[in-house]
Design a protein around this motif. Sequence first.
Motif, mmCIF file in Angstrom:
data_model
loop_
_atom_site.group_PDB
_atom_site.id
_atom_site.type_symbol
_atom_site.label_atom_id
_atom_site.label_comp_id
_atom_site.label_asym_id
_atom_site.label_seq_id
_atom_site.Cartn_x
_atom_site.Cartn_y
_atom_site.Cartn_z
ATOM 1 N N ARG A 1 -17.139 13.954 65.757
ATOM 2 C CA ARG A 1 -17.016 15.187 66.536
ATOM 3 C C ARG A 1 -17.230 16.419 65.658
ATOM 4 N N ASP B 1 -18.981 4.257 72.833
ATOM 5 C CA ASP B 1 -18.221 5.394 72.311
ATOM 6 C C ASP B 1 -19.141 6.455 71.718
ATOM 7 N N ARG C 1 -20.537 8.412 74.592
ATOM 8 C CA ARG C 1 -19.467 9.189 75.230
ATOM 9 C C ARG C 1 -19.146 10.445 74.431
ATOM 10 N N ILE C 2 -19.004 10.301 73.120
ATOM 11 C CA ILE C 2 -18.676 11.459 72.284
ATOM 12 C C ILE C 2 -19.852 12.434 72.231
ATOM 13 N N GLN D 1 -21.837 13.057 74.606
ATOM 14 C CA GLN D 1 -21.776 13.789 75.874
ATOM 15 C C GLN D 1 -20.614 14.772 75.884
ATOM 16 N N GLU D 2 -19.440 14.322 75.441
ATOM 17 C CA GLU D 2 -18.256 15.186 75.452
ATOM 18 C C GLU D 2 -18.415 16.403 74.560
ATOM 19 N N GLU D 3 -19.114 16.255 73.438
ATOM 20 C CA GLU D 3 -19.238 17.337 72.466
ATOM 21 C C GLU D 3 -20.515 18.161 72.635
#
Length: 260
Positions: free
Chosen positions: A111, A134, A137-138, A140-142
């Motif tokens: 991140r 994962d 996912r990270i 996309q989230e960040e």
Amino acid sequence: MFIDSHCHLDFPDLAKDLDQLLLNMQQNHVTHALCVSVDLPNFPRVRALAEAHENLFASVGVHPDYEDQIEPVAEQIAELANHPKVIAIGETGLDYFRLQGDLEWQRERFRQHIRAARKVDKPLIIHTRSAAADTLRIMQEEGADQVGGVMHCFTESWEVAQQAIAMNFYISFSGIVTFKNAVALKEVAKNIQLDRMLIETDSPYLAPVPFRGKQNQPAFVRHVAEEIARLRNADLEDIATATTDNFFNLFKPPKHGIPA
């Protein structure tokens, strides 16, 4: 011409023969190489290579496999990336193959790299192994899609490739694509759109056929391109042109010194 989008020329086994490796690149029409950082203590030697050679570039980052590190923060990475020859952040990402247990530190490190990339508006070099869900996912989230980047040494499925491409990422093929047992990866190489493809060596690792098992070097990246051309029933020149254009479109390094 060819470009090696990921190598480690600062590693001692390669650095001691640097002049010969650069000559080998020239003889095989490999015009440029991106020297990729794996930790911060040795980042100065990566940067020094890029400063000393017009056709070499650098990245800054801490590899997910490196446990015993002072954890980098986004501001620190961004500050080190503030250099004209530092054209990417990484390599970074997740690796659940080599390490086990509580890997939250690895996810937080990832991140921090994405946040640094967004701060300096430079693309990411992402390593993922046994951690695709994962990793995506990270990303996309960040907001990794805001800067894009490359899924380096890609070995995942066609579905993972499509999800990464949808987030503004390129897919980079290493010598693994030349291995006889890399059946699924060969299918990805056949099907991926040409404007989302890069080639690399990951030197000194993963030498392509016919050098498998030997120490890899940037000059061997042409064998990766040759295999992709064979798989796609395409002209080698088309693969060379596309992957070279893609490198400059993604990393946007200085273009001076490129042969016409």
